[in-house]
Design a protein around this motif. Structure first.
Motif, PDB file in Angstrom:
ATOM      1  N   LYS A 168      -0.323   5.053   9.514  1.00  0.00           N
ATOM      2  CA  LYS A 168       0.808   4.887   8.609  1.00  0.00           C
ATOM      3  C   LYS A 168       0.629   5.866   7.453  1.00  0.00           C
ATOM      4  CE  LYS A 168       1.306  -0.023   9.733  1.00  0.00           C
ATOM      5  NZ  LYS A 168       1.230  -1.411   9.217  1.00  0.00           N
ATOM      6  N   THR A 169       1.665   6.656   7.184  1.00  0.00           N
ATOM      7  CA  THR A 169       1.597   7.650   6.119  1.00  0.00           C
ATOM      8  C   THR A 169       2.461   7.214   4.934  1.00  0.00           C
ATOM      9  OG1 THR A 169       3.382   8.928   7.166  1.00  0.00           O
ATOM     10  CG2 THR A 169       1.115   9.532   7.720  1.00  0.00           C
ATOM     11  N   TYR A 170       1.949   7.492   3.743  1.00  0.00           N
ATOM     12  CA  TYR A 170       2.628   7.082   2.510  1.00  0.00           C
ATOM     13  C   TYR A 170       2.668   8.253   1.533  1.00  0.00           C
ATOM     14  CZ  TYR A 170       1.586   2.331   4.190  1.00  0.00           C
ATOM     15  OH  TYR A 170       1.489   1.189   4.936  1.00  0.00           O
ATOM     16  N   GLU A 171       3.729   8.255   0.718  1.00  0.00           N
ATOM     17  CA  GLU A 171       3.875   9.264  -0.335  1.00  0.00           C
ATOM     18  C   GLU A 171       4.182   8.550  -1.641  1.00  0.00           C
ATOM     19  OE1 GLU A 171       6.261  13.497  -1.036  1.00  0.00           O
ATOM     20  OE2 GLU A 171       6.265  12.488   0.921  1.00  0.00           O
ATOM     21  N   ILE A 172       3.661   9.086  -2.732  1.00  0.00           N
ATOM     22  CA  ILE A 172       3.776   8.394  -4.019  1.00  0.00           C
ATOM     23  C   ILE A 172       5.170   8.566  -4.623  1.00  0.00           C
ATOM     24  CG2 ILE A 172       3.043  10.290  -5.527  1.00  0.00           C
ATOM     25  CD1 ILE A 172       1.306   8.228  -7.027  1.00  0.00           C
ATOM     26  N   ASP A 173       5.632   7.511  -5.262  1.00  0.00           N
ATOM     27  CA  ASP A 173       6.783   7.584  -6.157  1.00  0.00           C
ATOM     28  C   ASP A 173       6.213   7.904  -7.534  1.00  0.00           C
ATOM     29  OD1 ASP A 173       8.746   7.080  -8.049  1.00  0.00           O
ATOM     30  OD2 ASP A 173       9.554   5.342  -7.002  1.00  0.00           O
ATOM     31  N   PRO A 174       6.390   9.127  -8.027  1.00  0.00           N
ATOM     32  CA  PRO A 174       5.729   9.528  -9.274  1.00  0.00           C
ATOM     33  C   PRO A 174       6.193   8.754 -10.499  1.00  0.00           C
ATOM     34  CG  PRO A 174       7.315  11.195  -8.574  1.00  0.00           C
ATOM     35  CD  PRO A 174       7.214  10.206  -7.456  1.00  0.00           C
ATOM     36  N   VAL A 175       7.353   8.131 -10.424  1.00  0.00           N
ATOM     37  CA  VAL A 175       7.853   7.352 -11.562  1.00  0.00           C
ATOM     38  C   VAL A 175       7.175   5.992 -11.626  1.00  0.00           C
ATOM     39  CG1 VAL A 175       9.877   6.286 -12.615  1.00  0.00           C
ATOM     40  CG2 VAL A 175      10.074   8.536 -11.538  1.00  0.00           C
ATOM     41  N   ASN A 176       7.183   5.290 -10.498  1.00  0.00           N
ATOM     42  CA  ASN A 176       6.626   3.930 -10.473  1.00  0.00           C
ATOM     43  C   ASN A 176       5.151   3.879 -10.121  1.00  0.00           C
ATOM     44  OD1 ASN A 176       9.188   2.799 -10.996  1.00  0.00           O
ATOM     45  ND2 ASN A 176       9.735   2.995  -8.831  1.00  0.00           N
ATOM     46  N   LYS A 177       4.567   5.031  -9.706  1.00  0.00           N
ATOM     47  CA  LYS A 177       3.164   5.087  -9.284  1.00  0.00           C
ATOM     48  C   LYS A 177       2.864   4.060  -8.198  1.00  0.00           C
ATOM     49  CE  LYS A 177       1.494   8.415 -11.888  1.00  0.00           C
ATOM     50  NZ  LYS A 177       0.489   8.180 -12.909  1.00  0.00           N
ATOM     51  N   THR A 178       3.734   4.020  -7.175  1.00  0.00           N
ATOM     52  CA  THR A 178       3.513   3.183  -5.993  1.00  0.00           C
ATOM     53  C   THR A 178       3.773   4.042  -4.758  1.00  0.00           C
ATOM     54  OG1 THR A 178       5.814   2.415  -6.026  1.00  0.00           O
ATOM     55  CG2 THR A 178       4.176   1.041  -7.153  1.00  0.00           C
ATOM     56  N   TYR A 179       3.212   3.613  -3.622  1.00  0.00           N
ATOM     57  CA  TYR A 179       3.405   4.362  -2.390  1.00  0.00           C
ATOM     58  C   TYR A 179       4.600   3.833  -1.598  1.00  0.00           C
ATOM     59  CZ  TYR A 179      -1.150   6.642  -2.866  1.00  0.00           C
ATOM     60  OH  TYR A 179      -2.209   7.394  -3.304  1.00  0.00           O
ATOM     61  N   ALA A 180       5.328   4.769  -0.990  1.00  0.00           N
ATOM     62  CA  ALA A 180       6.426   4.427  -0.077  1.00  0.00           C
ATOM     63  C   ALA A 180       6.045   4.895   1.316  1.00  0.00           C
ATOM     64  CB  ALA A 180       7.722   5.093  -0.525  1.00  0.00           C
ATOM     65  N   LEU A 181       6.288   4.055   2.309  1.00  0.00           N
ATOM     66  CA  LEU A 181       5.984   4.393   3.691  1.00  0.00           C
ATOM     67  C   LEU A 181       6.887   5.533   4.160  1.00  0.00           C
ATOM     68  CD1 LEU A 181       4.415   3.539   6.309  1.00  0.00           C
ATOM     69  CD2 LEU A 181       6.399   2.103   6.842  1.00  0.00           C
ATOM     70  N   THR A 182       6.280   6.579   4.747  1.00  0.00           N
ATOM     71  CA  THR A 182       7.063   7.717   5.236  1.00  0.00           C
ATOM     72  C   THR A 182       7.037   7.826   6.753  1.00  0.00           C
ATOM     73  OG1 THR A 182       5.156   9.207   4.977  1.00  0.00           O
ATOM     74  CG2 THR A 182       6.709   9.044   3.132  1.00  0.00           C
ATOM     75  N   GLY A 183       6.164   7.079   7.426  1.00  0.00           N
ATOM     76  CA  GLY A 183       6.141   7.149   8.884  1.00  0.00           C
ATOM     77  C   GLY A 183       5.033   6.303   9.495  1.00  0.00           C
ATOM     78  N   ILE A 184       5.254   5.919  10.757  1.00  0.00           N
ATOM     79  CA  ILE A 184       4.243   5.219  11.547  1.00  0.00           C
ATOM     80  C   ILE A 184       4.033   6.037  12.809  1.00  0.00           C
ATOM     81  CG2 ILE A 184       3.606   3.085  12.731  1.00  0.00           C
ATOM     82  CD1 ILE A 184       5.473   1.581  10.876  1.00  0.00           C
TER      83      ILE A 184
END
Length: 209
Positions: A168-184
């Motif tokens: 599972k790959t994740y990329e950061i939301d630079p505003v909220n400093k949380t990761y969003a899933l980008t793919g499985i």
């Protein structure tokens, strides 16, 4: 004038089975400096929220998956980046986890005596989930990596019953400093970030190692 009594150091508790004495944490917890100066810590000890985390023996899947990723990441690696395996990343003074695989900026690499990297120099942190680290890898570590601003995070697991890897790959939301899933990813890991990556992650590829 009466001198104040000097407090005796707190004795370390012994493991009755082995006689091993474990270090007693200070009231405020350990710091990253302690992680690198305490004697006789087991290899790959991590620091999470001021507590020392000792790593249990790993499954063969864990080691082979790290090998597969490192081999797959290397062919297209830009000269500005470096692949690092099981190196401490300093997030703050009370947190020094050890990602299984990291991509760091080459300018942060010094020499072969180096023991750590700063979070600001890490582009990708990868955790291969083990039975003893499941909660940390799913919850604690990604939250801390994101809070420290590491742009990308991958979570690698072994699926049942065929023992096939899934990433599972994740990329950061630079505003909220949380990761969003980008793919499985089940068979092929093909990405454009943090650089161009194309890795065969089938079970057959893993068995060939």
């Amino acid at each position: 004038m009466t001198a104040e009594p000097i407090a005796e150091p707190t004795p370390e508790p012994a493991d009755e089975r082995s006689g091993t004495r474990w270090p007693v944490p200070p009231p405020e917890g350990y710091t990253v400096d302690d992680l690198f100066t305490l004697p006789d810590l087991p290899p790959h000890t991590e620091l999470i929220d001021g507590s020392l985390v000792f790593v249990s023996p790993q499954r063969r899947f864990h080691n082979k998956m790290m090998e597969l990723l490192v081999n797959g990441l290397r062919p297209t690696l830009p000269g500005s980046l470096s692949i690092e395996r099981e190196m401490t990343v300093v997030l703050d003074r009370r947190n020094g986890p050890e990602p299984d695989v990291s991509i760091v900026r080459s300018e942060a690499v010094t020499d072969f005596t180096q023991t750590r990297f700063q979070a600001r120099d890490v582009l990708l942190a990868v955790e291969v989930v083990s039975p003893d680290s499941e909660a940390r890898d799913h919850n604690t570590k990604p939250a801390k990596y994101a809070a420290a601003g590491i742009p990308h995070f991958w979570l690698v697991e072994m699926t049942e019953p065929n023992q096939h890897p899934v990433i599972k790959t994740y990329e950061i939301d630079p505003v909220n400093k949380t990761y969003a899933l980008t793919g499985i990813h089940h068979d092929r890991l093909k990405l454009d970030v943090p650089y161009t990556i194309d890795i065969d992650i089938t079970l057959d590829a893993l068995k060939k190692l």
